[in-house]
Design an enzyme around this catalytic site. Structure first.
Site, PDB file in Angstrom:
ATOM      1  N   HIS A 108       0.814  -1.217   0.000  1.00 46.55           N
ATOM      2  CA  HIS A 108       0.000   0.000   0.000  1.00 46.55           C
ATOM      3  C   HIS A 108       0.850   1.270   0.000  1.00 46.55           C
ATOM      4  O   HIS A 108       0.362   2.343   0.321  1.00 46.55           O
ATOM      5  CB  HIS A 108      -0.949   0.005   1.199  1.00 46.55           C
ATOM      6  CG  HIS A 108      -2.022  -1.023   1.098  1.00 46.55           C
ATOM      7  ND1 HIS A 108      -2.757  -1.462   2.185  1.00 46.55           N
ATOM      8  CD2 HIS A 108      -2.499  -1.714   0.023  1.00 46.55           C
ATOM      9  CE1 HIS A 108      -3.633  -2.379   1.785  1.00 46.55           C
ATOM     10  NE2 HIS A 108      -3.487  -2.553   0.486  1.00 46.55           N
ATOM     11  N   CYS A 116       4.047  12.058  -8.089  1.00 43.19           N
ATOM     12  CA  CYS A 116       3.410  13.039  -8.966  1.00 43.19           C
ATOM     13  C   CYS A 116       2.335  12.326  -9.764  1.00 43.19           C
ATOM     14  O   CYS A 116       2.639  11.396 -10.526  1.00 43.19           O
ATOM     15  CB  CYS A 116       4.436  13.668  -9.907  1.00 43.19           C
ATOM     16  SG  CYS A 116       3.687  14.796 -11.130  1.00 43.19           S
TER      17      CYS A 116
END
Length: 232
Positions: A108, A116
């Protein structure tokens, strides 16, 4: 139980005794916000400032936390076990690494990473992130935490699938068994013939998929299991 590869899945319960809350804590960080507001792409699109504030708080909390005996026991297992030990963690803290574990896959993502969402560039996150911060690669104001939100695909799927297919032992530690795909790992390994172990505060939703179970605080049940395995 013979030697072979061990795959360990860890969830929020292993870090709870280090002071990091779980989804279900009544007074934890998660309780102050709806999950859809702070842990989904849609929530980030609606209010990136709120999401960054939430993860800035989690980053500070994780930095102040220290590994507990459960994290230390798994690092000891990796060092002392003759086969391969892989930790697949759903947690976004770095407590496994700080405890000394080296073979850790963060399915995760991590609080330590920035991403970005315009060009997919990744870099080390500063302590405080903002929606206006430019990407170091493309200069877009598209910075987000490098974590996997609900509705997104976990990292390392191919590595995880290969590890589960060859595991002789699968261990689930501190996870409720409610978030997929991780919730299906135990059943998958059980069907493939692996020895399955649940170490948890209480039985998970998939408790029937485990050959061996021990319930109690992670700082107690995990070191005890490692001691038995290593013959300490």
């Amino acid at each position: 139980m013979g030697q072979g590869n061990i795959v360990i899945l860890t969830g929020a319960g292993i870090s709870a005794e280090s002071g990091l809350g779980t989804f279900r804590d009544e007074d934890g960080l998660w309780a102050r916000h709806a999950i859809e507001d702070v842990a989904t792409p849609e929530g980030f699109a609606r209010d990136p400032g709120l999401v960054h504030a939430f993860y800035n708080a989690r980053r500070a909390q994780a930095a102040a936390a220290t590994p507990n005996p459960a994290h230390a026991a798994l690092a000891r297992l990796e060092a002392g076990y003759p086969g391969e030990v892989l930790i697949i963690t759903q947690n976004i803290d770095d407590l496994h690494k700080r405890a000394g574990s080296r073979n850790v896959l963060h399915m995760h993502g991590t609080l330590a990473g920035a991403l970005c969402h315009a060009c997919d560039h990744r870099w080390t996150a500063p302590p405080e992130m903002t929606a206006e911060a430019p990407c170091p690669a493309c200069s877009a104001a598209a910075t987000r935490p490098d974590v996997v939100w609900f509705g997104e695909i976990p990292y390392g799927a191919e590595v995880i699938d290969a590890a589960l297919a060859t595991a002789s032992t699968f261990v689930s530690i501190g996870t409720s068994g409610q978030v997929y795909p991780a919730a299906a790992y135990a059943q998958h390994c059980h069907r493939l013939g692996a020895h399955t172990v649940e170490l948890n505060l209480e039985p998970s939703r998939g408790a029937r998929d485990f050959n061996e179970r021990a319930y109690g605080p992670a700082s107690e049940v995990v070191p005890a299991w490692v001691d038995r395995l290593l013959g300490a």
